[in-house]
Design an enzyme around this catalytic site. Sequence first.
Site, mmCIF file in Angstrom:
data_model
loop_
_atom_site.group_PDB
_atom_site.id
_atom_site.type_symbol
_atom_site.label_atom_id
_atom_site.label_comp_id
_atom_site.label_asym_id
_atom_site.label_seq_id
_atom_site.Cartn_x
_atom_site.Cartn_y
_atom_site.Cartn_z
ATOM 1 N N HIS A 45 10.317 -7.922 0.397
ATOM 2 C CA HIS A 45 9.489 -8.319 1.534
ATOM 3 C C HIS A 45 8.391 -9.322 1.156
ATOM 4 C CE1 HIS A 45 7.759 -7.987 5.520
ATOM 5 N NE2 HIS A 45 6.567 -7.796 4.968
ATOM 6 N N HIS A 59 6.420 -14.205 9.048
ATOM 7 C CA HIS A 59 7.369 -13.094 9.085
ATOM 8 C C HIS A 59 8.651 -13.356 9.860
ATOM 9 C CE1 HIS A 59 4.278 -10.891 7.076
ATOM 10 N NE2 HIS A 59 4.982 -9.766 7.086
ATOM 11 N N LYS A 68 2.200 1.024 12.864
ATOM 12 C CA LYS A 68 3.610 0.706 13.124
ATOM 13 C C LYS A 68 4.495 1.489 12.182
ATOM 14 C CE LYS A 68 3.792 -4.032 14.834
ATOM 15 N NZ LYS A 68 4.323 -5.358 14.486
ATOM 16 N N GLU A 119 0.403 -4.620 20.400
ATOM 17 C CA GLU A 119 0.752 -6.017 20.248
ATOM 18 C C GLU A 119 0.668 -6.791 21.556
ATOM 19 O OE1 GLU A 119 4.533 -7.873 18.153
ATOM 20 O OE2 GLU A 119 3.231 -6.808 16.788
ATOM 21 N N LYS A 172 -7.043 -6.872 8.750
ATOM 22 C CA LYS A 172 -5.961 -6.269 9.535
ATOM 23 C C LYS A 172 -6.522 -5.281 10.552
ATOM 24 C CE LYS A 172 -1.410 -4.452 9.824
ATOM 25 N NZ LYS A 172 -0.145 -4.060 9.204
ATOM 26 N N ASN A 218 2.201 -11.678 12.479
ATOM 27 C CA ASN A 218 3.598 -12.040 12.202
ATOM 28 C C ASN A 218 3.727 -13.402 11.539
ATOM 29 O OD1 ASN A 218 4.602 -9.657 13.340
ATOM 30 N ND2 ASN A 218 4.515 -10.518 15.393
ATOM 31 N N GLU A 236 0.809 -10.994 1.315
ATOM 32 C CA GLU A 236 0.171 -10.522 2.561
ATOM 33 C C GLU A 236 -1.326 -10.838 2.545
ATOM 34 O OE1 GLU A 236 2.021 -9.423 5.023
ATOM 35 O OE2 GLU A 236 3.758 -8.373 4.191
ATOM 36 N N ARG A 282 8.183 15.964 18.509
ATOM 37 C CA ARG A 282 7.533 14.979 19.382
ATOM 38 C C ARG A 282 6.248 14.421 18.801
ATOM 39 N NH1 ARG A 282 8.701 18.784 23.361
ATOM 40 N NH2 ARG A 282 10.635 18.328 24.469
ATOM 41 N N HIS A 324 11.651 -12.172 7.672
ATOM 42 C CA HIS A 324 12.621 -11.142 8.063
ATOM 43 C C HIS A 324 14.052 -11.679 7.993
ATOM 44 C CE1 HIS A 324 9.472 -8.527 10.360
ATOM 45 N NE2 HIS A 324 9.452 -8.326 9.055
ATOM 46 N N ARG A 374 -2.611 -9.453 18.081
ATOM 47 C CA ARG A 374 -1.933 -8.834 16.963
ATOM 48 C C ARG A 374 -0.738 -9.653 16.478
ATOM 49 N NH1 ARG A 374 -0.755 -2.533 15.749
ATOM 50 N NH2 ARG A 374 0.400 -2.951 13.858
HETATM 51 N N1 NAD Z 1 4.225 -1.034 9.115
HETATM 52 C C1 NAD Z 1 3.726 -2.220 8.846
HETATM 53 O O1 NAD Z 1 2.810 -2.683 9.503
HETATM 54 C C2 NAD Z 1 4.281 -3.006 7.694
HETATM 55 C C3 NAD Z 1 3.607 -4.140 7.242
HETATM 56 C C4 NAD Z 1 4.115 -4.824 6.132
HETATM 57 C C5 NAD Z 1 5.267 -4.373 5.520
HETATM 58 N N2 NAD Z 1 5.904 -3.275 5.995
HETATM 59 C C6 NAD Z 1 7.116 -2.786 5.356
HETATM 60 O O2 NAD Z 1 6.826 -2.417 4.013
HETATM 61 C C7 NAD Z 1 8.044 -2.452 3.276
HETATM 62 C C8 NAD Z 1 7.790 -3.030 1.900
HETATM 63 O O3 NAD Z 1 6.859 -2.220 1.220
HETATM 64 P P1 NAD Z 1 6.769 -2.188 -0.381
HETATM 65 O O4 NAD Z 1 6.860 -3.567 -0.893
HETATM 66 O O5 NAD Z 1 5.589 -1.371 -0.696
HETATM 67 O O6 NAD Z 1 8.151 -1.501 -0.794
HETATM 68 P P2 NAD Z 1 8.549 -0.049 -1.371
HETATM 69 O O7 NAD Z 1 7.925 1.012 -0.567
HETATM 70 O O8 NAD Z 1 10.015 -0.038 -1.470
HETATM 71 O O9 NAD Z 1 7.919 -0.029 -2.831
HETATM 72 C C9 NAD Z 1 8.420 -0.934 -3.790
HETATM 73 C C10 NAD Z 1 8.854 -0.223 -5.079
HETATM 74 O O10 NAD Z 1 7.699 0.179 -5.811
HETATM 75 C C11 NAD Z 1 7.840 1.537 -6.243
HETATM 76 N N3 NAD Z 1 6.469 2.069 -6.325
HETATM 77 C C12 NAD Z 1 5.648 2.339 -5.302
HETATM 78 N N4 NAD Z 1 4.430 2.685 -5.744
HETATM 79 C C13 NAD Z 1 4.478 2.650 -7.090
HETATM 80 C C14 NAD Z 1 3.527 2.886 -8.120
HETATM 81 N N5 NAD Z 1 2.250 3.162 -7.841
HETATM 82 N N6 NAD Z 1 3.933 2.764 -9.412
HETATM 83 C C15 NAD Z 1 5.213 2.418 -9.692
HETATM 84 N N7 NAD Z 1 6.152 2.158 -8.767
HETATM 85 C C16 NAD Z 1 5.792 2.277 -7.475
HETATM 86 C C17 NAD Z 1 8.733 2.165 -5.230
HETATM 87 O O11 NAD Z 1 9.414 3.262 -5.773
HETATM 88 C C18 NAD Z 1 9.691 1.022 -4.887
HETATM 89 O O12 NAD Z 1 10.736 1.004 -5.810
HETATM 90 C C19 NAD Z 1 9.027 -3.252 4.099
HETATM 91 O O13 NAD Z 1 9.992 -2.372 4.631
HETATM 92 C C20 NAD Z 1 8.184 -3.815 5.215
HETATM 93 O O14 NAD Z 1 8.907 -3.999 6.412
HETATM 94 C C21 NAD Z 1 5.432 -2.587 7.067
HETATM 95 ZN ZN ZN Z 2 4.689 -8.073 5.855
#
Ligand code: NAD
Ligand code: ZN
Length: 373
Positions: free
Chosen positions: A268, A252, A147, A241, A231, A249, A189, A125, A256, A245
């Site tokens: 992304h 986005h 989130k 939200e 942010k 988006n 971003e 939980r 998406h 907030r």
């Molecule tokens: N929660 C939120 O508020 C929020 C906001 C924006 C995006 N997101 C989410 O984030 C995700 C995208 O994140 P991302 O682009 O970081 O993707 P990811 O986590 O898949 O990382 C991208 C790639 O980089 C590699 N990697 C990570 N750190 C590294 C490093 N230091 N050196 C070498 N390789 C490395 C990973 O193995 C992966 O292959 C999406 O799912 C999106 O929906 C969430």
């Molecule tokens: Zn984003």
Amino acid sequence: MVGKTGSQGPVVVTHALGSYHVYVETGALARLPALIQELLPDRRVALIADSRVDSIYRSGEWGTGLLEAESLTFEPGEKSKTRESWAELTDQLTERGFGRDAALVALGGGVTGDLAGFVAATYMRGVPYVQVPTTLLAMLDASVGGKTGVDTPRGKNLVGAFHPPAAVVADPNTLKTLPEREYRGGMAEAVKHGMIADESYLAWIESNAEAIGRRDPGTLIHLVRRSVEIKAQVVSDDEREAGRRAILNAGHTIAHALEQSSGYMIPHGEAVALGLIAESRLAEALGIGAAGLSRRVAALLARLGLPVSLPGRIPRARLLDSMSRDKKNKRGDIHFALATRAGAMHRSDTWTTAVPFHRIEAALAAIEETTQD
Ligand SMILES: NC(=O)c1ccc[n+]([C@@H]2O[C@H](COP(=O)([O-])OP(=O)(O)OC[C@H]3O[C@@H](n4cnc5c(N)ncnc54)[C@H](O)[C@@H]3O)[C@@H](O)[C@H]2O)c1
Ligand SMILES: [Zn+2]
């Protein structure tokens, strides 16, 4: 406002249940074990990372106490942000006997943060976790705001929870190993943050695009820090939200849809770049946005090495279908957070605007052009 910020203390994020600190410091990773000890004493710590990140931090060069934590891994990539991965990680925790005294460390990009955060939100939980973002995108955006969640075949982030971290530790040194394409994705971003809340930050990115591109350490600290501040300011007091907030988006709704209809072949950050262009064109077409914003944003994104037009043809009908299933829809309308000008977002009763299908189709033309000036 825009100046040297590297020497300042952590950024504070407040939410309904309290607050947490975001540390943006070169070398912060070395302090992580001590920070965990201080924030989460007497907890049994499990480190969750994708296999790629895990192997980087196991290579010895980092030599941090991180390696002493028990670790759980999963396959890298958005394809792993699923209920199946959530179930596997949760099962591993139970099999290894982690109880209510567990704490998690999410080491990696936004996929790890969202997935491990959702495991933390639901395990027993809810157990505390620390976000340790290692991609630019996760550092300046995904790790802040609380989130968490996973995708389903029907769309992005459809199952999840609000679960603010105990702390966020962002060490720009970790970006040294990040592949170029992943690095560039994060800048979309940052451009979004300037566009929605701070024209002077957008102008700072324009003036420093070249230094950002070569990952100049001082420039990076400022970039991450200012984005985190923006942010943090938007999400503080608005964790659910309820209102403003929604401006996060921006770009986005279309992003998406692009991610989903390309089967996640478009990452992304690149989808956000395209979404920002198409949605600012939409704002202009609706008479909400000042003329010229989409051109300015597209020019900057192009300089940052991000795509400004779709790599291949994705049928419009498929994009519109995907948008119509977005969870932010109300009563069948598609809602967008639209900019009025750089640094300011449109607000009527709410921070989003319902837009009819045919107007969206016209805006999609902005990213379907094969050449862009
Ligand atoms: N929660 C939120 O508020 C929020 C906001 C924006 C995006 N997101 C989410 O984030 C995700 C995208 O994140 P991302 O682009 O970081 O993707 P990811 O986590 O898949 O990382 C991208 C790639 O980089 C590699 N990697 C990570 N750190 C590294 C490093 N230091 N050196 C070498 N390789 C490395 C990973 O193995 C992966 O292959 C999406 O799912 C999106 O929906 C969430
Ligand atoms: Zn984003």
